[in-house]
Design a protein around this motif. Structure first.
Motif, short mmCIF file in Angstrom:
data_model
loop_
_atom_site.label_atom_id
_atom_site.label_comp_id
_atom_site.label_asym_id
_atom_site.label_seq_id
_atom_site.Cartn_x
_atom_site.Cartn_y
_atom_site.Cartn_z
N ALA A 9 33.39 36.89 35.01
CA ALA A 9 34.31 37.16 33.89
C ALA A 9 35.61 37.70 34.47
CB ALA A 9 33.69 38.20 32.96
N VAL A 10 36.71 37.44 33.77
CA VAL A 10 37.99 37.94 34.25
C VAL A 10 37.92 39.47 34.32
CG1 VAL A 10 40.44 38.18 33.64
CG2 VAL A 10 39.30 35.96 33.40
N GLY A 11 38.29 40.01 35.46
CA GLY A 11 38.26 41.46 35.65
C GLY A 11 36.97 41.98 36.24
N ALA A 12 35.94 41.13 36.31
CA ALA A 12 34.66 41.57 36.88
C ALA A 12 34.72 41.45 38.40
CB ALA A 12 33.53 40.69 36.33
N PRO A 13 33.90 42.26 39.09
CA PRO A 13 33.88 42.11 40.55
C PRO A 13 33.18 40.81 40.94
CG PRO A 13 32.33 43.81 39.83
CD PRO A 13 33.04 43.33 38.60
N LEU A 14 33.58 40.23 42.08
CA LEU A 14 32.92 39.00 42.53
C LEU A 14 31.48 39.35 42.91
CD1 LEU A 14 35.59 37.26 44.81
CD2 LEU A 14 35.33 37.24 42.34
N GLY A 37 40.60 32.55 53.92
CA GLY A 37 41.44 33.75 53.82
C GLY A 37 41.43 34.29 52.41
N VAL A 38 41.59 35.61 52.29
CA VAL A 38 41.66 36.23 50.95
C VAL A 38 43.15 36.43 50.64
CG1 VAL A 38 40.95 38.16 49.51
CG2 VAL A 38 39.48 37.42 51.41
N CYS A 39 43.61 35.67 49.63
CA CYS A 39 45.03 35.64 49.28
C CYS A 39 45.28 36.51 48.05
CB CYS A 39 45.42 34.18 49.00
SG CYS A 39 47.10 33.94 48.45
N HIS A 40 46.49 37.00 47.91
CA HIS A 40 46.81 37.83 46.75
C HIS A 40 46.61 37.05 45.45
CE1 HIS A 40 48.88 40.60 44.07
NE2 HIS A 40 48.58 41.52 44.98
N SER A 41 46.81 35.74 45.49
CA SER A 41 46.61 34.94 44.27
C SER A 41 45.15 34.95 43.83
CB SER A 41 47.05 33.49 44.49
OG SER A 41 48.37 33.45 44.92
N ASP A 42 44.21 35.08 44.77
CA ASP A 42 42.79 35.18 44.38
C ASP A 42 42.58 36.44 43.54
OD1 ASP A 42 41.79 32.86 45.80
OD2 ASP A 42 42.12 33.99 47.65
N LEU A 43 43.22 37.52 43.97
CA LEU A 43 43.14 38.76 43.20
C LEU A 43 43.76 38.56 41.82
CD1 LEU A 43 42.70 41.83 42.98
CD2 LEU A 43 44.86 42.17 44.18
N SER A 44 44.91 37.90 41.78
CA SER A 44 45.60 37.66 40.50
C SER A 44 44.78 36.76 39.57
CB SER A 44 46.97 37.03 40.74
OG SER A 44 47.77 37.89 41.50
N LEU A 45 44.07 35.80 40.14
CA LEU A 45 43.21 34.93 39.33
C LEU A 45 41.99 35.70 38.83
CD1 LEU A 45 43.45 31.81 41.66
CD2 LEU A 45 44.19 31.82 39.27
N ASN A 47 41.86 38.96 38.16
CA ASN A 47 42.13 40.05 37.21
C ASN A 47 42.94 39.62 35.99
OD1 ASN A 47 44.84 39.97 37.98
ND2 ASN A 47 44.65 41.67 39.41
N GLY A 48 43.19 38.31 35.87
CA GLY A 48 43.86 37.82 34.66
C GLY A 48 45.37 37.72 34.77
N THR A 49 45.95 38.12 35.88
CA THR A 49 47.41 37.96 36.05
C THR A 49 47.75 36.47 36.02
OG1 THR A 49 47.48 39.96 37.39
CG2 THR A 49 49.39 38.52 37.54
N LEU A 50 46.89 35.67 36.65
CA LEU A 50 47.00 34.20 36.58
C LEU A 50 45.77 33.69 35.83
CD1 LEU A 50 48.10 33.45 40.28
CD2 LEU A 50 49.56 33.39 38.26
N ARG A 51 45.95 32.59 35.10
CA ARG A 51 44.84 32.08 34.28
C ARG A 51 43.75 31.42 35.08
NH1 ARG A 51 46.83 29.39 28.99
NH2 ARG A 51 45.37 27.77 29.60
N GLN A 52 42.51 31.74 34.78
CA GLN A 52 41.38 31.17 35.49
C GLN A 52 40.19 31.02 34.55
OE1 GLN A 52 40.82 30.14 38.87
NE2 GLN A 52 39.04 29.41 37.77
N PRO A 53 39.74 29.77 34.29
CA PRO A 53 38.50 29.64 33.50
C PRO A 53 37.32 30.20 34.29
CG PRO A 53 39.36 27.45 34.15
CD PRO A 53 40.30 28.47 34.69
N VAL A 54 36.36 30.79 33.58
CA VAL A 54 35.19 31.39 34.23
C VAL A 54 33.90 30.83 33.63
CG1 VAL A 54 36.29 33.54 34.95
CG2 VAL A 54 35.35 33.35 32.64
N PRO A 55 32.78 30.96 34.36
CA PRO A 55 32.65 31.51 35.71
C PRO A 55 33.32 30.60 36.74
CG PRO A 55 30.57 30.56 35.00
CD PRO A 55 31.50 30.50 33.81
N ALA A 56 33.73 31.22 37.85
CA ALA A 56 34.48 30.45 38.84
C ALA A 56 34.16 30.93 40.26
CB ALA A 56 35.97 30.61 38.59
N PRO A 342 35.42 41.95 47.63
CA PRO A 342 35.89 43.02 46.73
C PRO A 342 36.63 44.13 47.48
CG PRO A 342 33.67 42.35 46.14
CD PRO A 342 33.99 41.64 47.42
N ALA A 343 36.15 44.50 48.65
CA ALA A 343 36.84 45.54 49.43
C ALA A 343 38.20 45.03 49.92
CB ALA A 343 35.97 45.97 50.62
N ALA A 344 38.26 43.73 50.22
CA ALA A 344 39.55 43.16 50.64
C ALA A 344 40.54 43.19 49.48
CB ALA A 344 39.35 41.73 51.14
#
Ligand code: CXF
Ligand code: ZN
Length: 362
Positions: A9-14, A37-45, A47-56, A342-344
């Protein structure tokens, strides 16, 4: 079953869990990941900053080995070592065909809303940026894989797929930095480090790195920064002082915050160029007066994927790596397993470190 870091879910931990990955269908390939690599866009996807259908399954900066190919695939074969391309272009739309700007392809994001696998419970699962690299294996369109350039270690090559193409392209394609120009780089994360190295390749100088964290100085200097500034209200003034009172020829913003974009713009000379690479939310605003736009005669430009054509630019990056001009290892501050993402993300939010790289055992 394949192990993957799933965003339920958006905002849930991986959550690390098994997924059901199908055999590749027509036009698809299945890839065993070596690294992601862990990119900042992954974090944005996430936490809802960028749109992402879930589960993903997120993760879009990856490299690995093709294990099988679907019907009709002729461009790659099992055993090929490949880099993932998160913006696979169609080659035919207005942007690809008429304008030769494949980084703006109208269909590059088409795969992100189509399920590619299933959760263990049988639910549809979406691939983050069509690539879903936070998993031992993935299934992607054949045109989302590019051949690994010779002489580049497969794990390090993951970084080429987002941070390095983006940073390199911002310098070489968007800002078109020339030898001897002064460059200010805002934000010393993975993309910022790739941008600094690319400015060094361009023969820029001085190359001024700016970050909120003093701990980034060593990393920035190792990537080619000749000067390092802690971000403050006086940053633009300090940059003018380092550039003969004029301001930098080029500023590259790798943060995606309105305030930072504004400072980057203020840091450039009359006629200077600012390229925005950072991806911010729509609440991040920039205010420019008509008078200053006229008087300073500056340019402010956005840039997607460094305005790169990955198929054309990846071989060039490979040559920079082979010749020792591009040090991919210098971007990586942590090598982690899938459960370390998640720690990254936390480290990213706290402004710590460069790239965290998930390295798979295979
Ligand atoms: C991002 C840019 C914003 C949309 C998702 C992909 N690029 C890379 O991280
Ligand atoms: Zn990215």
């Amino acid at each position: 079953m394949v192990r993957a870091a799933v965003l339920s879910a958006v905002g849930a931990p991986l959550e690390l869990t098994g997924i059901e990955l199908p055999q590749p269908g027509p036009g698809q390939v299945r890839v065993r990941l070596a690294a992601a690599g862990v990119c900042h866009s992954d974090l944005s996807l996430s936490n809802g900053t960028l749109r992402q259908p879930v589960p993903a399954v997120l993760g879009h900066e990856g490299a690995g080995t093709v294990v099988s190919v679907g019907e009709g695939v002729t461009t790659t074969a099992p055993g090929d070592r490949v880099v993932l391309n998160w913006a696979p272009s169609c080659g035919e739309c207005h942007f690809c065909g008429r304008l030769s700007e494949p980084w703006l392809c109208q269909h590059a994001g088409a795969g992100t809303t189509v399920p590619y696998a299933r959760t263990k419970g049988g639910e549809d699962l979406y691939p983050g940026l069509s690539t879903a690299a936070f998993a031992e294996e993935t299934v992607v369109p054949a045109h989302a894989v590019l051949p690994l350039p010779a002489g580049v270690p497969l794990t390090d090559a993951a970084l080429l797929g987002c941070a390095v193409l983006t940073g390199y392209g911002a310098v070489h394609h968007s800002a078109r930095v020339r030898t001897g120009e002064s460059v200010a780089v805002f934000g010393v994360g993975g993309v910022g480090l790739a941008t600094l190295q690319s400015a060094r390749i361009a023969g820029a100088g001085p190359v001024i790195a700016v970050d909120v964290s003093p701990a980034k100085e060593e990393l920035a200097r190792a990537a080619g920064a000749t000067d390092f500034l802690i971000a403050s209200e006086t940053t633009a003034k300090e940059i003018r002082a380092l550039t003969g009172g004029f301001g930098a020829d080029v500023a590259i913003e790798c943060v995606g915050r309105g305030e930072t974009i504004q400072t980057a713009w203020n840091s450039t000379r009359r006629g200077g160029r600012t390229t925005v690479v950072g991806v911010g939310g729509k609440e991040q605003q920039v205010r420019l007066s008509a008078l200053e736009i006229f008087y300073f005669a500056r340019t402010l430009t956005g840039c997607v994927y460094g305005n790169c054509d990955p198929a054309r630019d990846l071989p060039v990056l490979g040559e920079h790596v082979r010749e020792g001009r591009l040090d991919l290892g210098a971007l990586v501050t942590e090598r982690i397993a899938l459960d370390g993402i998640p720690a990254a993300f936390d480290a990213m939010l706290a402004g710590r470190g460069g790239r965290a790289l998930v390295v798979f055992e295979n």
